[in-house]
Design a protein around this motif. Structure first.
Motif, PDB file in Angstrom:
ATOM      1  N   LEU A   1      -0.851  -2.450 -10.170  1.00  0.00           N
ATOM      2  CA  LEU A   1      -1.725  -1.532  -9.785  1.00  0.00           C
ATOM      3  C   LEU A   1      -1.373  -0.806  -8.586  1.00  0.00           C
ATOM      4  N   ALA A   2      -1.463  -1.483  -7.521  1.00  0.00           N
ATOM      5  CA  ALA A   2      -1.188  -0.906  -6.253  1.00  0.00           C
ATOM      6  C   ALA A   2       0.112  -0.188  -6.056  1.00  0.00           C
ATOM      7  N   VAL A   3       1.153  -0.830  -6.692  1.00  0.00           N
ATOM      8  CA  VAL A   3       2.693  -0.125  -6.506  1.00  0.00           C
ATOM      9  C   VAL A   3       2.478   1.073  -7.322  1.00  0.00           C
ATOM     10  N   GLY A   4       1.823   1.141  -8.652  1.00  0.00           N
ATOM     11  CA  GLY A   4       1.793   2.375  -9.407  1.00  0.00           C
ATOM     12  C   GLY A   4       1.132   3.147  -8.588  1.00  0.00           C
ATOM     13  N   MET A   5      -0.077   3.283  -8.033  1.00  0.00           N
ATOM     14  CA  MET A   5      -0.478   4.146  -7.016  1.00  0.00           C
ATOM     15  C   MET A   5       0.392   4.514  -5.983  1.00  0.00           C
ATOM     16  N   PHE A   6       1.205   3.809  -5.326  1.00  0.00           N
ATOM     17  CA  PHE A   6       2.039   4.041  -4.360  1.00  0.00           C
ATOM     18  C   PHE A   6       3.140   5.144  -4.826  1.00  0.00           C
ATOM     19  N   ILE A   7       3.697   4.915  -5.778  1.00  0.00           N
ATOM     20  CA  ILE A   7       5.036   5.469  -6.513  1.00  0.00           C
ATOM     21  C   ILE A   7       4.184   6.727  -7.108  1.00  0.00           C
ATOM     22  N   TYR A   8       2.942   7.003  -7.661  1.00  0.00           N
ATOM     23  CA  TYR A   8       2.381   8.390  -8.127  1.00  0.00           C
ATOM     24  C   TYR A   8       2.226   8.999  -6.947  1.00  0.00           C
ATOM     25  N   SER A   9       1.777   8.521  -5.841  1.00  0.00           N
ATOM     26  CA  SER A   9       1.342   9.464  -4.589  1.00  0.00           C
ATOM     27  C   SER A   9       2.501   9.891  -3.912  1.00  0.00           C
ATOM     28  N   GLY A  10       3.596   8.980  -4.097  1.00  0.00           N
ATOM     29  CA  GLY A  10       4.841   9.449  -3.221  1.00  0.00           C
ATOM     30  C   GLY A  10       5.255  10.600  -4.182  1.00  0.00           C
ATOM     31  N   SER A  11       5.385  10.461  -5.537  1.00  0.00           N
ATOM     32  CA  SER A  11       6.097  11.633  -6.202  1.00  0.00           C
ATOM     33  C   SER A  11       5.401  12.912  -6.449  1.00  0.00           C
ATOM     34  N   SER A  12       3.774  12.574  -6.000  1.00  0.00           N
ATOM     35  CA  SER A  12       3.214  13.848  -5.919  1.00  0.00           C
ATOM     36  C   SER A  12       3.307  14.667  -4.682  1.00  0.00           C
TER      37      SER A  12
END
Lengths: 324, 108
Positions: free
Chosen positions: A149-160
């Motif tokens: 879940l955390a990795v998903g959030m990291f990737i999402y925030s990075g791409s945003s």
């Protein structure tokens, strides 16, 4: 005094950022500040002193010509920030900081839950209901899910943040936006200081709970360790979330960490960053292994402060060796 | 106050003169020039630093860093043997210039 620095910043804004221009700017600033202080000592008012210093600055084109700098050109090539870009950047940065902060918290809740589950199975009310191994399995599974879940959030925030990539190449900030940003940052400073203080207090206090817990009930020190992890997670969240907001101001105002660093400082930052990225996860591994394998929850928290101190020592030694 | 146009060709000479007695840094040099000229000439910041750059490029001065208190770093300049030779040349040149211009100066 700030007026002088701001004036100089404006004068240098269109020049390429090289070591040469950086040093030149520092020298000029030092001279102008010294002149300003002497004028003040002679009894000139603030405005008079600043006025004289600035009027005796001269013409930046003279320097540009002498140094053979490609000045003035860059100015027109860099995008001028619009208010909507600026505020959407700060808002996006804030969101991204929140996501990353929550992600890190999730990463730390995983081990905390694992510790609690295993301790419950061993000594708590789950004793007999759940075998220690089963509790460990469940704990690890939850841990992995949380990390995913955390990795998903990291990737999402990075791409945003991806759409603001162009800002890293440089931009010009209109005067009214600079004033507004400076105001907002001033208003934000107390909040930031408070969050920083709170975070540091949490970090310092967190081992105390483990020590108390170990004194009360030696078998269940694991609970203390879990609470310590949660407190640290909270502190880390404060650091990341509020730090990111502060960073967004500094970035737009090109201050603090974003001021044109001389190359050797950049190198130092890069090296310290990579070492920290290796050492902290390693410390966490040692913490978890020493806890689960050797049941030393009462004392193994010490790896975190020790790691911090060692990193500090390393940084100083690195600087010392580099300076030679 | 004299205009910077008139003195342009001699800014480098002024700075070299200030370094004859030993190393110095930007503000000290400009302060001494102002003092020595009885406040009649103030060298602009950018003029001073473009002169430093030019003199250094020609090998007439060299620069080094000295740490001040509070860890601030300051650039110091000192004159080189070539700089000294160049200074003498400029002094001779000025004498001739002065002689020539004087011939055209008359109280009216």
């Amino acid at each position: 005094m700030d007026t002088i620095a701001a004036y100089l910043n404006n004068m240098f804004a269109s020049l390429p950022r090289t070591e040469q221009t950086y040093n030149l700017k520092q020298d000029l600033l030092a001279n102008m500040e010294e002149k300003y202080h002497e004028l003040k000592k002679e009894g000139k008012s603030e405005n008079e002193a600043v006025g004289i210093v600035i009027s005796e600055f001269g013409n930046i084109d003279e320097l540009v010509e002498e140094l053979g700098l490609p000045g003035g050109v860059e100015d027109t090539l860099l995008p001028l920030l619009a208010p909507e870009d600026t505020w959407s950047y700060t808002a996006a940065k804030k969101r991204a900081g929140f996501m990353v902060g929550i992600g890190v918290v999730l990463c730390m809740i995983g081990p905390a839950l694992l510790i609690v589950l295993v301790t419950l199975a061993e000594y708590g009310f789950l004793r007999g209901v759940l075998s220690e191994d089963a509790a460990g399995m469940i704990g690890v599974s939850i841990l992995l899910v949380l990390i995913a879940l955390a990795v998903g959030m990291f990737i999402y925030s990075g791409s945003s943040m991806e759409r603001f990539k162009y800002l890293e190449k440089g931009f010009n900030l209109p005067c009214f936006l600079r004033t507004e940003l400076e105001q907002r940052r001033r208003a934000y400073t107390p909040t930031y200081t408070l969050s920083l203080t709170l975070g540091i207090c949490l970090c310092v206090v967190s081992p105390v709970l483990v020590i108390i817990w170990a004194a009360v009930s030696e078998d269940t020190t694991g609970y203390g360790a879990a609470i310590m992890l949660l407190l640290i997670a909270l502190a880390v969240f404060l650091f990341i979330y509020y730090g990111t907001i502060k960073e967004s101001f500094s970035f737009l105002l090109k201050e603090g960490e974003y001021i044109e660093l001389p190359p050797e400082k950049k190198e130092e930052k890069r090296i310290m960053g990579s070492i920290a990225a290796i050492v902290w996860p390693l410390a966490t591994c040692i913490f978890l292994i020493s806890g689960f394998v050797f049941q030393r929850w009462d004392i193994n928290w010490i790896v975190f402060p020790v790691t911090g101190i060692l990193l500090g020592i390393f940084g100083s030694v690195y600087n010392l060796v580099k300076a030679r | 106050m004299i205009s910077s146009d008139v003195i342009r060709g001699y800014n480098d000479t002024l700075i070299l003169y200030m370094l004859l007695d030993g190393e110095s840094y930007g503000y000290e040099i400009s302060k001494n020039i102002r003092k020595l000229s009885d406040e009649k000439y103030v060298m602009k910041e950018t003029t001073l630093y473009s002169a430093f750059s030019r003199l250094e490029k020609n090998g007439y001065i060299d620069s080094f860093f000295l740490d001040e208190t509070f860890g601030k770093r300051r650039t110091y300049y000192r004159i080189t043997p070539q700089g000294l030779a160049y200074y003498r040349e400029k002094c001779a040149e000025w004498k001739v210039t002065q002689e020539v211009v004087n011939k055209f100066i008359k109280e009216l």
